[in-house]
Every structure is written in structure tokens, then in C-alpha cells.
Motif scaffolding. Structure first.
Motif, PDB file in Angstrom:
ATOM      1  N   LEU A   1       0.842  -1.194   0.000  1.00 25.20           N
ATOM      2  CA  LEU A   1       0.000   0.000   0.000  1.00 25.20           C
ATOM      3  C   LEU A   1       0.873   1.237   0.000  1.00 25.20           C
ATOM      4  CD1 LEU A   1      -2.532  -1.287   2.626  1.00 25.20           C
ATOM      5  CD2 LEU A   1      -3.213  -0.452   0.367  1.00 25.20           C
ATOM      6  N   ASP A   2       0.445   2.268  -0.736  1.00 22.19           N
ATOM      7  CA  ASP A   2       1.183   3.527  -0.701  1.00 22.19           C
ATOM      8  C   ASP A   2       0.509   4.498   0.259  1.00 22.19           C
ATOM      9  OD1 ASP A   2      -1.018   4.558  -2.068  1.00 22.19           O
ATOM     10  OD2 ASP A   2      -0.011   4.589  -4.012  1.00 22.19           O
ATOM     11  N   ASP A   3       1.053   5.710   0.374  1.00 19.44           N
ATOM     12  CA  ASP A   3       0.551   6.682   1.341  1.00 19.44           C
ATOM     13  C   ASP A   3      -0.875   7.133   1.038  1.00 19.44           C
ATOM     14  OD1 ASP A   3       2.907   6.595   2.769  1.00 19.44           O
ATOM     15  OD2 ASP A   3       3.782   8.346   1.764  1.00 19.44           O
ATOM     16  N   ALA A   4      -1.295   7.031  -0.222  1.00 17.11           N
ATOM     17  CA  ALA A   4      -2.643   7.438  -0.606  1.00 17.11           C
ATOM     18  C   ALA A   4      -3.639   6.289  -0.545  1.00 17.11           C
ATOM     19  CB  ALA A   4      -2.629   8.036  -2.018  1.00 17.11           C
ATOM     20  N   GLY A   5      -3.178   5.123  -0.136  1.00 13.95           N
ATOM     21  CA  GLY A   5      -4.057   3.970  -0.043  1.00 13.95           C
ATOM     22  C   GLY A   5      -4.134   3.140  -1.303  1.00 13.95           C
ATOM     23  N   GLY A   6      -3.340   3.473  -2.312  1.00 12.62           N
ATOM     24  CA  GLY A   6      -3.294   2.666  -3.518  1.00 12.62           C
ATOM     25  C   GLY A   6      -2.618   1.338  -3.254  1.00 12.62           C
ATOM     26  N   LEU A   7      -3.058   0.304  -3.955  1.00  9.85           N
ATOM     27  CA  LEU A   7      -2.566  -1.050  -3.704  1.00  9.85           C
ATOM     28  C   LEU A   7      -1.806  -1.563  -4.916  1.00  9.85           C
ATOM     29  CD1 LEU A   7      -2.680  -3.532  -1.731  1.00  9.85           C
ATOM     30  CD2 LEU A   7      -4.665  -4.297  -3.065  1.00  9.85           C
ATOM     31  N   VAL A   8      -0.563  -2.008  -4.692  1.00  8.67           N
ATOM     32  CA  VAL A   8       0.243  -2.635  -5.731  1.00  8.67           C
ATOM     33  C   VAL A   8       0.199  -4.143  -5.506  1.00  8.67           C
ATOM     34  CG1 VAL A   8       2.467  -2.675  -6.926  1.00  8.67           C
ATOM     35  CG2 VAL A   8       1.763  -0.631  -5.671  1.00  8.67           C
ATOM     36  N   VAL A   9      -0.033  -4.897  -6.593  1.00  7.78           N
ATOM     37  CA  VAL A   9      -0.138  -6.350  -6.526  1.00  7.78           C
ATOM     38  C   VAL A   9       0.834  -6.951  -7.530  1.00  7.78           C
ATOM     39  CG1 VAL A   9      -1.676  -8.348  -6.696  1.00  7.78           C
ATOM     40  CG2 VAL A   9      -2.600  -6.113  -6.009  1.00  7.78           C
TER      41      VAL A   9
ATOM     42  N   ALA B   1       6.582  -5.677  -4.082  1.00  8.30           N
ATOM     43  CA  ALA B   1       6.544  -4.336  -4.659  1.00  8.30           C
ATOM     44  C   ALA B   1       6.452  -3.285  -3.565  1.00  8.30           C
ATOM     45  CB  ALA B   1       5.358  -4.202  -5.615  1.00  8.30           C
ATOM     46  N   ALA B   2       6.714  -2.043  -3.957  1.00  2.30           N
ATOM     47  CA  ALA B   2       6.513  -0.880  -3.105  1.00  2.30           C
ATOM     48  C   ALA B   2       6.243   0.295  -4.027  1.00  2.30           C
ATOM     49  CB  ALA B   2       7.730  -0.615  -2.220  1.00  2.30           C
ATOM     50  N   HIS B   3       5.601   1.339  -3.511  1.00  4.19           N
ATOM     51  CA  HIS B   3       5.277   2.516  -4.316  1.00  4.19           C
ATOM     52  C   HIS B   3       5.496   3.758  -3.473  1.00  4.19           C
ATOM     53  CE1 HIS B   3       2.055   5.083  -6.555  1.00  4.19           C
ATOM     54  NE2 HIS B   3       3.248   5.231  -7.109  1.00  4.19           N
ATOM     55  N   HIS B   4       6.311   4.671  -4.002  1.00  2.69           N
ATOM     56  CA  HIS B   4       6.595   5.927  -3.311  1.00  2.69           C
ATOM     57  C   HIS B   4       6.606   7.055  -4.325  1.00  2.69           C
ATOM     58  CE1 HIS B   4       8.275   8.664  -0.353  1.00  2.69           C
ATOM     59  NE2 HIS B   4       9.188   9.034  -1.239  1.00  2.69           N
TER      60      HIS B   4
ATOM     61  N   GLY C   1      11.336  -9.770  -0.581  1.00  2.00           N
ATOM     62  CA  GLY C   1      10.401  -8.870   0.087  1.00  2.00           C
ATOM     63  C   GLY C   1      10.883  -7.439   0.026  1.00  2.00           C
ATOM     64  N   LEU C   2       9.930  -6.498   0.006  1.00  5.46           N
ATOM     65  CA  LEU C   2      10.247  -5.072  -0.025  1.00  5.46           C
ATOM     66  C   LEU C   2       9.388  -4.329   0.994  1.00  5.46           C
ATOM     67  CD1 LEU C   2      10.284  -4.178  -3.860  1.00  5.46           C
ATOM     68  CD2 LEU C   2      12.256  -4.646  -2.395  1.00  5.46           C
ATOM     69  N   ALA C   3       9.946  -3.266   1.551  1.00  2.00           N
ATOM     70  CA  ALA C   3       9.185  -2.366   2.411  1.00  2.00           C
ATOM     71  C   ALA C   3       9.876  -1.018   2.429  1.00  2.00           C
ATOM     72  CB  ALA C   3       9.064  -2.917   3.832  1.00  2.00           C
ATOM     73  N   LEU C   4       9.090   0.027   2.635  1.00  2.00           N
ATOM     74  CA  LEU C   4       9.621   1.376   2.751  1.00  2.00           C
ATOM     75  C   LEU C   4       9.710   1.765   4.216  1.00  2.00           C
ATOM     76  CD1 LEU C   4       7.522   3.011  -0.079  1.00  2.00           C
ATOM     77  CD2 LEU C   4       9.993   2.637  -0.142  1.00  2.00           C
ATOM     78  N   LEU C   5      10.761   2.490   4.557  1.00  2.00           N
ATOM     79  CA  LEU C   5      10.948   3.034   5.896  1.00  2.00           C
ATOM     80  C   LEU C   5      11.470   4.452   5.734  1.00  2.00           C
ATOM     81  CD1 LEU C   5      10.864   2.440   8.965  1.00  2.00           C
ATOM     82  CD2 LEU C   5      13.271   1.783   8.794  1.00  2.00           C
TER      83      LEU C   5
ATOM     84  N   ASN D   1      -4.102  -0.962   5.647  1.00  2.00           N
ATOM     85  CA  ASN D   1      -4.063   0.481   5.457  1.00  2.00           C
ATOM     86  C   ASN D   1      -4.417   1.223   6.746  1.00  2.00           C
ATOM     87  OD1 ASN D   1      -6.889   0.486   5.684  1.00  2.00           O
ATOM     88  ND2 ASN D   1      -7.222   0.612   3.469  1.00  2.00           N
ATOM     89  N   SER D   2      -4.474   2.551   6.664  1.00  2.00           N
ATOM     90  CA  SER D   2      -4.690   3.379   7.850  1.00  2.00           C
ATOM     91  C   SER D   2      -6.090   3.219   8.428  1.00  2.00           C
ATOM     92  CB  SER D   2      -4.431   4.852   7.503  1.00  2.00           C
ATOM     93  OG  SER D   2      -5.304   5.279   6.469  1.00  2.00           O
TER      94      SER D   2
END
Length: 259
Positions: A9-17, A52-55, A91-95, A235-236
Motif C-alpha cells: 500500500l502507498d501513502d494514498a491507499g493505492g494497492l500494488v499487486v 513491490a513498493a510505491h513511493h 520482500g520489499l518495504a519502505l521506511l 491500510n490506515s
């Protein structure tokens, strides 16, 4: 979808699959009600996109068969690729301004900048604190803690933002509170830790100290059942997405309990 495998999930709530059956990546932009699909980037076809990740305007895709993380924009134009220090990214993640990559074959977590520059890494093969045996998934939370699925050690390990070991929980077993084939990991806004188990076909929920609170799901194809689930994203709004790989679908749940 064929075999939806990785979720982010990105900050806007979009989902990458990511879809390892179709060797494709999808983006569900809920805010703009748009759906995007890529089977490659920059003329190179995906071979096994697993995470995946999205920024901002950049999509990051870990392709385990290609042995790289590919960064590209919405038009599929490659911005860069991360190849050094990688063997089998899983695996991927944003920090914040960092990208975390779980490399299953190297038994370590690689930390890069958002332009692909190498920063650091932590872990080595073993069963001690901070050691890994084929890590597959990585996630982060609002406290900047890092969660790693240490798959063949049948546990989840938790680290601080600098990669220092904090604690671990889980062990091999065939009942609730244990793991057989742990996969995706995620954290909700109350700090509950969710772990997908592909063999059990369920999701187990723990408190932040690793005590089992609840599990849901089970093997099958009905609503709320799973067949080799692999990934989870929360998500949030505490909406929970699970990649139900061999049922060829995503399932969404919502946490409705109190903190």
C-alpha cells in the motif's frame, strides 16, 4: 489475476499487486478509480515479480528470478535497477527515505536509498537473534520498527530502524501460535501483528510482544478461506488485504475490535 503474490500500500491507499502466475504487476488506484498493469519495464519482461513498493511516482518491483529490484514510473519507464548486493530478492518495504529488501538466498536485509544507493545491511544465516534462514517478507510500522518473516526458522523477528534486534516470536508447530510456512507480515494501527501462514491457510494476529490474540481463515475457497495465501497489507483504516494466491483473488477484511 492468476497467482497474486505480493502486496503493498502507498501513502494514498493505492494497492500494488504482483502476480507470479501472469508475471505482471497491477496498481489499484482507489482514489482515482484507475487500474494499471505492467508485464515489464524498459523493454525487460518480468520473470518472477514477488514483491513491490510505491513511493511518489516510483514503483519498486523485486523480481526473484532476475535477481534485481526494478524502479520505474507509471509509464513503465525504468528509472534504475538495484542489482549489487542482491541474489534472490523476496520482500520489499519502505521506511521513510529508505527501501528495505529481504534477500532470501543471502539471508539478510539490504537497506538502500530511494535512488537505489546501498546504505547498509544486517543479518546472516543462522538461528540466533538477528540471524535468518531464508527470510521472505519484510514490513514496517508507525514506530519505525522492522518486521521480518524468518521463514525456515518459523518465526517473526523485530528490529529497530537501524537494524538492531529487538525481539522475536513464533516456532514450528501445527497449532495456533505456531507457524508451518509463515509468509506475509503486517501491523495495524493498534500495533497488532498479522502473520499469514500458507500451510494453515490462515492469518494469525499477535500483540506487540508476540502473544497470540486471534486467528481467522482456514483452507478452502469460500469467502474468508484461503489456498496458499502469501502476502498481507493493512491500510490506515485497518482494512486488511490478503493475497489468496491459488484462489486467484484478493480478499479484504476490516479490524473492528477495540485497541
Amino acid at each position: 489475476m492468476n497467482h497474486p503474490f505480493g502486496l503493498a500500500l502507498d501513502d494514498a491507499g493505492g494497492l500494488v499487486v504482483t502476480d507470479t502466475g501472469a508475471n505482471a504487476v497491477y496498481f489499484l488506484d482507489f482514489a482515482r478509480k484507475k487500474w494499471r498493469r505492467w508485464t515489464g519495464a524498459g523493454g525487460e519482461k518480468f520473470s518472477s515479480p514477488v514483491a513491490a513498493a510505491h513511493h511518489n511516482q516510483t514503483f519498486f518491483v523485486a523480481d526473484s528470478a532476475l535477481g534485481k529490484v526494478i524502479a520505474f514510473d507509471e509509464k513503465g519507464k525504468v528509472q534504475f535497477a538495484i542489482t549489487n548486493n542482491l541474489e534472490r530478492p523476496a520482500g520489499l518495504a519502505l521506511l521513510g527515505d529508505k527501501l528495505l529488501i529481504a534477500d532470501s538466498a543471502r539471508h539478510e536485509i539490504i537497506v538502500c536509498g530511494l535512488r537505489g544507493e546501498f546504505i547498509s545491511k544486517f543479518g546472516l544465516r543462522g538461528s540466533g537473534d538477528g540471524e535468518f534462514n531464508f527470510p521472505t517478507h519484510v514490513a514496517t510500522d508507525g514506530r519505525r520498527q522492522i518486521y521480518v518473516t524468518d521463514s525456515m526458522n518459523h518465526r517473526i523477528q523485530i528490529f529497530d530502524a537501524d537494524g538492531r534486534f529487538l525481539r522475536a516470536f513464533g516456532s514450528a508447530g501445527d497449532g495456533p501460535g505456531h507457524f508451518s510456512r509463515p509468509k506475509g507480515v503486517g501491523v495495524d494501527s493498534a500495533g497488532h501483528i498479522y502473520v499469514v501462514d500458507a500451510v494453515f491457510g490462515n492469518v494469525q494476529i499477535f500483540n506487540d510482544q508476540g502473544r497470540l490474540l486471534l486467528d481467522f481463515g482456514g483452507a478452502g475457497s469460500a469467502a474468508g478461506e484461503f489456498w496458499l495465501p502469501n502476502a498481507i497489507a493493512i491500510n490506515s483504516r485497518n482494512e486488511i488485504f490478503v493475497a489468496d494466491a491459488f484462489n486467484h483473488r484478493l480478499q479484504m477484511f476490516r479490524y473492528t475490535g477495540r485497541e
